[in-house]
Design a protein around this motif. Structure first.
Motif, short mmCIF file in Angstrom:
data_model
loop_
_atom_site.label_atom_id
_atom_site.label_comp_id
_atom_site.label_asym_id
_atom_site.label_seq_id
_atom_site.Cartn_x
_atom_site.Cartn_y
_atom_site.Cartn_z
N GLU A 1 1.23 4.51 -13.22
CA GLU A 1 1.30 3.04 -13.30
C GLU A 1 -0.08 2.42 -13.06
N ALA A 2 -0.35 1.35 -13.81
CA ALA A 2 -1.62 0.66 -13.62
C ALA A 2 -1.56 -0.06 -12.28
N HIS A 3 -2.49 0.24 -11.41
CA HIS A 3 -2.45 -0.36 -10.08
C HIS A 3 -3.03 -1.76 -10.11
N LYS A 4 -2.31 -2.65 -9.42
CA LYS A 4 -2.76 -4.04 -9.40
C LYS A 4 -3.89 -4.21 -8.40
N LYS A 5 -4.68 -5.25 -8.65
CA LYS A 5 -5.74 -5.63 -7.70
C LYS A 5 -5.14 -6.72 -6.82
N PHE A 6 -4.95 -6.41 -5.55
CA PHE A 6 -4.31 -7.39 -4.67
C PHE A 6 -5.33 -8.13 -3.80
N GLN B 1 -3.56 3.17 9.00
CA GLN B 1 -2.90 3.85 7.87
C GLN B 1 -3.94 4.49 6.93
N ASP B 2 -5.14 3.92 6.87
CA ASP B 2 -6.21 4.57 6.07
C ASP B 2 -6.44 5.99 6.55
N LYS B 3 -6.37 6.18 7.88
CA LYS B 3 -6.63 7.52 8.43
C LYS B 3 -5.52 8.49 8.04
N VAL B 4 -4.33 7.95 7.85
CA VAL B 4 -3.19 8.79 7.49
C VAL B 4 -3.21 9.11 5.99
N PHE B 5 -3.42 8.07 5.19
CA PHE B 5 -3.27 8.24 3.74
C PHE B 5 -4.57 8.59 3.00
N ILE C 1 -4.82 1.47 -4.66
CA ILE C 1 -4.62 0.06 -4.29
C ILE C 1 -5.63 -0.36 -3.23
N ARG C 2 -5.78 0.49 -2.24
CA ARG C 2 -6.66 0.17 -1.10
C ARG C 2 -8.10 -0.12 -1.55
N ASP C 3 -8.57 0.67 -2.51
CA ASP C 3 -9.97 0.52 -2.95
C ASP C 3 -10.24 -0.83 -3.61
N ASN C 4 -9.19 -1.52 -4.01
CA ASN C 4 -9.40 -2.78 -4.75
C ASN C 4 -8.86 -4.01 -4.04
N ILE C 5 -8.61 -3.90 -2.75
CA ILE C 5 -8.04 -5.04 -2.03
C ILE C 5 -9.13 -6.02 -1.59
N PHE C 6 -8.78 -7.29 -1.65
CA PHE C 6 -9.63 -8.33 -1.05
C PHE C 6 -8.82 -8.91 0.10
N ILE C 7 -9.42 -8.98 1.30
CA ILE C 7 -8.64 -9.44 2.46
C ILE C 7 -9.18 -10.75 3.03
N VAL C 8 -8.29 -11.74 3.06
CA VAL C 8 -8.60 -12.99 3.77
C VAL C 8 -7.79 -12.95 5.07
N LEU D 1 0.83 -1.21 0.00
CA LEU D 1 0.00 0.00 0.00
C LEU D 1 0.86 1.26 0.00
N PHE D 2 2.00 1.16 0.65
CA PHE D 2 2.89 2.30 0.82
C PHE D 2 4.31 1.76 0.53
N PRO D 3 4.64 1.63 -0.77
CA PRO D 3 5.90 0.97 -1.14
C PRO D 3 7.13 1.68 -0.57
N THR D 4 8.17 0.92 -0.34
CA THR D 4 9.40 1.47 0.25
C THR D 4 9.96 2.62 -0.61
N ARG D 5 9.83 2.49 -1.91
CA ARG D 5 10.34 3.52 -2.83
C ARG D 5 9.36 3.63 -4.00
N LEU D 6 8.93 4.84 -4.29
CA LEU D 6 7.92 5.02 -5.32
C LEU D 6 8.25 6.25 -6.18
#
Ligand code: SF4
Ligand code: SF4
Length: 368
Positions: A105-110, A126-130, A143-150, A81-86
């Motif tokens: 860049e085309a954002h991946k669906k993770f 981190q949502d509150k920060v970013f 990225i966040r808008d398209n995440i699926f979390i198990v 979500l917050f890559p080390t270097r961007l």
């Protein structure tokens, strides 16, 4: 609530792939559990378990067939979500001017597989920060808008974990699409699964798996409860903000600074730390330039350098700032503490400094 076996867990991962998700999960690599792309259950670290203590992490292989029998490793989901270097943008000389190219860049669906409860809380922090109103980070949001979390409920308590004290675990309560609990009872090995969103519900329905029996539910719940009771660390958060503010000159800060290497490991492994620096790089011809964002840390001396000087030159001031931010001033900024009790900063501190111990030492001998 449903029940899954290994095969149906694999089917769940394949369904996510078919829906276009890049499936990310825990892998055993270089002696640690890390998060990378997985292609199915076969890639999960079956039989691995970890041993953690202040300044110590060891991965051991056992004969067990458990897939999630370890606690959090050095990496957190923030690396996606917050890559080390961007790269933020680049500029290429064109005649007398420059063509500016923003990072498009085309954002991946993770799909994140195996997110622990403390880590879910860290993502919500981190949502509150970013994603803070008009100060939204477009890369993070895309990225966040398209995440699926198990999510995976913890049935093993880590020696450096203290999520129970922070009310962030070990059971995932919200922020997931599906939450599973791995159970090994006698010859039985299964997962109970509950949905946490419409997307999760749809996916579980499509798997055509049976409902969990009352016994299976009970065994799973008891395993999570046992983990909560066996938690390795505790942190008393009662009045912690006032306590830290009133003990600004407590001897604990000096004693801690004498050991702290100011290496920044604690902030890099922390799933809620969010500081970054921005760097411009130009090629030797002067025709091309790029702007990059990279992780920074309040432990770096340059971090507090401003026009006119540096306001945190001592390690004591930097350690105190980090801990006071996590456990006090964060609440004023974001309405929650900045620590989820994952224990990473304790495990990965090369000299074994322990945030729960510093807080307890201050509480035991408060100055005011
Ligand atoms: S507390 Fe530990 S990990 Fe953090 S900067 Fe100091 S020595 Fe490094
Ligand atoms: S401060 Fe330490 S225990 Fe708290 S969230 Fe960060 S790494 Fe985890």
């Amino acid at each position: 609530m449903k029940t899954l076996d290994k095969k149906s867990l694999d089917k769940l991962i394949q369904s996510l792939k078919n829906e276009g998700y890049v499936t990310i999960g825990p892998l055993q690599k270089n002696g640690a559990i890390v998060f990378e792309e997985i292609n199915g259950v076969k890639d999960l670290p079956a039989g691995y378990t970890d041993e953690q203590a202040a300044g110590k992490y060891r991965l051991n292989k056992t004969d067990s067939n458990l897939l999630f029998s370890y606690n959090v490793g050095p990496q957190s989901w923030k690396k996606f979500l917050f890559p080390t270097r961007l790269k933020l943008w680049s500029a290429q000389k064109n005649g007398k001017g420059f063509d500016i190219k923003h990072n498009g860049e085309a954002h991946k669906k993770f799909a994140f597989i195996g997110v622990r409860s403390c880590e879910l809380s860290a993502i919500l922090i981190q949502d509150k920060v970013f994603m803070n109103g008009s100060y939204t980070d477009s890369h993070y949001k895309a990225i966040r808008d398209n995440i699926f979390i198990v999510a995976v409920n913890c049935t093993k308590a880590g020696a450096t974990c203290f999520c129970a004290s922070m009310n962030t675990g070990p059971k995932a309560l919200n922020g997931f699409d599906i939450a599973i609990t791995e159970v090994s009872a006698g010859k039985e090995h299964y997962f109970t699964a509950e949905d946490g969103s419409a997307k999760g519900k749809k996916l579980l329905m499509a798997l055509e798996i049976p409902a969990a029996s009352p016994d299976q539910k009970k065994t799973a719940e008891e395993a999570v409860k046992a983990a909560s009771e066996k938690m390795g660390r505790k942190l008393n958060t009662q009045g912690i903000r006032e306590m830290l503010y009133k003990n600004f000159d407590h001897p604990v800060w000096e004693e801690t600074a004498a050991k702290c290497l100011s290496c920044a490991n604690c902030t890099l492994v922390c799933p809620t730390c969010f500081c970054s620096n921005v760097e411009d790089v130009t090629d030797l011809t002067g025709n091309h330039t790029e702007r990059w964002r990279e992780w920074d840390s309040c432990f770096n001396l340059e971090y507090s350098k401003v026009a006119g000087g540096n306001f945190r030159t001592s390690v004591k001031a930097r350690y105190r700032q980090w801990m006071t931010h996590k456990l006090a001033s964060w609440e004023e900024q974001f309405g929650t503490l900045g620590c989820v009790g994952c224990g990473r900063c304790i495990t990965w501190c090369p000299v074994g400094l322990d945030i729960t111990k510093q807080a307890a030492d201050i509480r035991a001998a408060q100055r005011v």
